[in-house]
Each structure stands twice: as structure tokens, then as C-alpha cells.
Design an enzyme around this catalytic site. Structure first.
Site, PDB file in Angstrom:
ATOM      1  N   CYS A   1       2.460   1.636  -4.819  1.00  0.00           N
ATOM      2  CA  CYS A   1       2.049   0.434  -4.622  1.00  0.00           C
ATOM      3  C   CYS A   1       1.757  -0.637  -5.730  1.00  0.00           C
ATOM      4  CB  CYS A   1       0.951   0.103  -3.359  1.00  0.00           C
ATOM      5  SG  CYS A   1      -0.447   0.843  -3.587  1.00  0.00           S
TER       6      CYS A   1
ATOM      7  N   TYR B   1       0.888  -1.100   0.010  1.00  0.00           N
ATOM      8  CA  TYR B   1       0.131   0.130  -0.004  1.00  0.00           C
ATOM      9  C   TYR B   1       1.067   1.099   0.144  1.00  0.00           C
ATOM     10  CZ  TYR B   1       0.887   0.970   5.046  1.00  0.00           C
ATOM     11  OH  TYR B   1       1.477   1.310   6.368  1.00  0.00           O
ATOM     12  N   CYS B   2       0.239   2.388  -0.361  1.00  0.00           N
ATOM     13  CA  CYS B   2       0.843   3.681  -0.285  1.00  0.00           C
ATOM     14  C   CYS B   2      -0.114   4.697  -0.002  1.00  0.00           C
ATOM     15  CB  CYS B   2       1.672   4.007  -1.636  1.00  0.00           C
ATOM     16  SG  CYS B   2       0.712   3.884  -2.932  1.00  0.00           S
ATOM     17  N   THR B   3       0.004   6.142  -0.436  1.00  0.00           N
ATOM     18  CA  THR B   3      -0.846   7.125  -0.207  1.00  0.00           C
ATOM     19  C   THR B   3      -2.072   6.974  -1.050  1.00  0.00           C
ATOM     20  OG1 THR B   3       1.067   8.606   0.218  1.00  0.00           O
ATOM     21  CG2 THR B   3      -1.005   9.370   0.043  1.00  0.00           C
TER      22      THR B   3
ATOM     23  N   ILE C   1      -4.314   4.713   0.783  1.00  0.00           N
ATOM     24  CA  ILE C   1      -4.726   5.073   1.984  1.00  0.00           C
ATOM     25  C   ILE C   1      -6.088   5.869   1.929  1.00  0.00           C
ATOM     26  CG2 ILE C   1      -4.360   6.285   4.313  1.00  0.00           C
ATOM     27  CD1 ILE C   1      -1.246   5.334   3.779  1.00  0.00           C
TER      28      ILE C   1
END
Length: 344
Positions: free
Chosen positions: A204, A197-199, A226
Site C-alpha cells: 500500500c 492498505y495491505c498486510t 493490517i
């Protein structure tokens, strides 16, 4: 019309503050083949400028990456503008979780070699072969499985203020270094479920493709990152597995996801997750500072910088002459300062 801004930042900020309408902060990206990024950039600039869109957009042969704000009354026209391009038709728009509408004050669209710097030079690498998307519900379910490893593909200063439960940090300062490091860290776990995952999803998604390229089998990535996870989890009444604050790359420097504060002030150690840039124009270090230390050090990161900001503007300018500096951030895990290379 000029295809770039010609007004000073100070004047643009005054204009932004005087606006009487609400703005919506949005991020989006798309990996797609763009034959002529320069021509696409110029056309997009004109169309978004007419809609009073502010923000930062990167365009490359591999696609587009954007963080912007839009006047609420122009939102539908903006969406229709994007959807008029076949490769953007129906694209997911990540609406900010904690937003005052003042995240940007100018429109900048730049052509880059890649929309996210990755250091990948292998011609056999294919972004079309990527991990499986997980929505918020599927993410919660899969991460309950003990055979699942959750991997954070953001930088240290992002991870420090907020992350998912039991997530693994890949302790590197740049995305291009994280990719081979993640492969090495997990080389003995190739049969496990790897969830990345990432922002907002852009890092990701590429990381999931890179893991598959390196022999991993069960690779997933969080759709919309996120931001999308938080919006969907709240809308669906799902348990939030993210703790703390989500770091964002605009003037907000973060959006509150939960009330929990998991980081500390870099000066006194008090619980705090407020990022700021050192007020010394010769430093601009990105670091975490509580209100008490902000008052004590006048918004600076150290005694040295505090001394500098008390000098006259002329003296400060003289000190800065001939000094080369990049944007810096405080990396507590390494107890030293490192250049921040602007991975988004």
C-alpha cells in the site's frame, strides 16, 4: 561459513519442533537505496544466522522486505543488529497477531530486482513522493468520512478471508496488474480521500506513491498494514474495523483478527476461512477447505487429486514427470484456477 542452507527441510522441521524456547514472528520492510544488494545480503545472512533467525528476506536496490521468526531470547540482539544499519535504525517491526512461533524453519535471503514486483517502468516514478501515513486511530476516523474510499491492495485469496469494512477489492491476481487497475477504477474520484492498505504496509505504500504519480490528490496508506493496525487498535481499545482473518505468507496461512468467518469452503460452501494446499504433490492448489471436506478428500482439492494421492509414491511421481506447474490458487471470483505469482 556457507551463506545458504545445506540441511533438508525435513530435518530442519524436526529441529524446529524440538526447540524448547519461544519464537516471535516479525515482518518489516524499508524502501531505501542499497548500493550493493549482494554484499548487504551476505553480511546480513551471517549476522542473522548467528542469532538463529529463520524466515524469508528479499533485498534489492530499492530496499528490504522480510518475514521472519526470532528466538525470544535473541530478540534484543536482533533489533540491535537491524538498527546498526543507518537506513534501518528505528524501523517499525510488525509482530504477528496470532503466532505459534513455528512460521519458518530456515533462513533464506535473496537478492531481487525489486522488493515487491510492481511492473512500473516510468523513470519519473518516485517512491519518496508517497501518501500520508495513517495510524489505527486516524484510520478509524478518516474511514468514517463518507468522502473516503478504502482500497484493498492485496490479492483475491487474501481479501476473501478478511478485509476492512466497506473496502473495495481491486480484482486482479497480481500487484503489478492492480496498480493500473486501481487508477482506472478510481479515475473519477480524484478529489476523494483514497485510503490504501495491505498486510504489512509494503504494497500500500508503493500503491499510494503510484496514485499520487497518476494525479490523485488526497492519498493515504495504513502504517504497518493490517498487522500494525490490529496490534495498536487492541492496545488502545479502539473499535476493530477489520473483519475475519488476515492472510499471511508463511506456514500459518492466516492469523485470526476477529471471530467472524466471512469466506466459504471452496468444495461444499460451508462457512470456512482455513486455507490449505492440496496434498497432491502434482497440484498444491491453495484453496479454502473445511474439516469435513478435508476428511472426505484426504486434504485434496478435487476427486481427481483424491484419486492420485491414493496411488503409490512411485505412480504419483510418474504422473508428475514432464508436467510444468506454478503455484496455483483458487479464484472463486473468476470460477477458475490461476497461477499465483507470489506477490507479498
Amino acid at each position: 561459513m556457507a551463506l545458504h542452507n545445506r540441511v533438508s527441510a525435513a530435518e530442519l522441521k524436526v529441529r524446529l519442533a524440538a526447540e524448547t524456547f519461544r519464537r516471535v514472528t516479525v515482518s518489516f520492510y524499508q524502501y531505501a537505496k542499497i548500493e550493493d544488494p549482494n554484499a548487504f545480503r551476505d553480511e546480513l545472512y551471517q549476522r542473522l544466522y548467528a542469532l538463529e533467525v529463520f524466515g524469508r528476506i528479499y533485498v534489492a536496490h530499492e530496499g528490504i522486505n522480510a518475514q521472519i521468526s526470532i528466538p525470544e531470547h535473541n530478540y534484543d540482539a536482533f533489533r540491535d543488529t537491524l538498527y546498526s544499519y543507518s537506513f534501518l535504525n528505528g524501523i517499525r517491526l510488525n509482530i504477528a497477531v496470532d503466532d505459534d512461533g513455528k512460521s519458518f524453519w530456515v533462513l533464506k535471503i535473496k537478492v531481487r530486482e525489486k522488493i515487491v514486483a510492481d511492473g512500473i517502468e516510468d523513470p519519473a516514478f518516485d517512491m519518496a513522493v508517497k501518501g500520508k501515513y495513517l495510524d489505527a486511530k486516524s484510520f478509524n476516523e478518516l474511514t468514517d468520512d463518507p468522502d473516503t474510499i478504502v482500497v484493498d491492495m492485496r490479492n483475491h485469496y487474501e481479501f476473501e478471508v478478511g478485509h476492512f469494512e466497506n473496502a473495495i477489492e481491486v480484482p486482479s491476481d497480481t500487484f503489478r496488474d492492480q496498480l493500473p487497475m486501481a487508477v482506472d477504477m478510481l479515475k473519477d474520484q480524484k478529489d476523494k480521500n483514497i485510503v490504501m492498505y495491505c498486510t504489512g504496509g509494503i504494497r500500500c505504500e508503493k500503491a499510494s506513491a503510484y496514485m499520487l504519480h497518476n494525479g490523485f490528490r488526497n492519498v493515504f496508506h495504513l502504517e504497518g498494514g493490517i498487522i500494525e493496525y490490529t496490534n495498536k487498535a487492541k492496545a488502545q481499545g479502539l473499535p476493530l474495523k477489520f473483519r475475519g482473518k488476515n492472510f499471511v505468507f508463511d506456514d500459518r496461512l492466516g492469523e485470526r483478527i476477529t471471530d467472524e468467518v466471512i469466506a466459504q469452503c471452496h468444495q461444499c460452501g460451508k462457512p470456512c476461512d482455513t486455507h490449505t494446499n492440496c496434498k497432491n504433490d502434482g497440484c498444491h492448489l491453495l484453496f479454502i477447505q473445511c474439516d469435513e471436506c478435508a476428511a472426505k478428500y484426504a486434504g485434496t482439492c478435487s476427486d481427481e487429486c483424491h484419486t492420485v494421492v491414493q496411488m503409490s509414491p512411485e505412480e504419483q511421481e510418474q504422473l508428475r514427470k514432464g508436467v510444468e506447474k506454478g503455484t496455483m490458487f483458487f479464484n472463486k471470483s473468476k470460477q477458475r484456477l490461476r497461477p499465483r505469482l507470489g506477490d507479498r
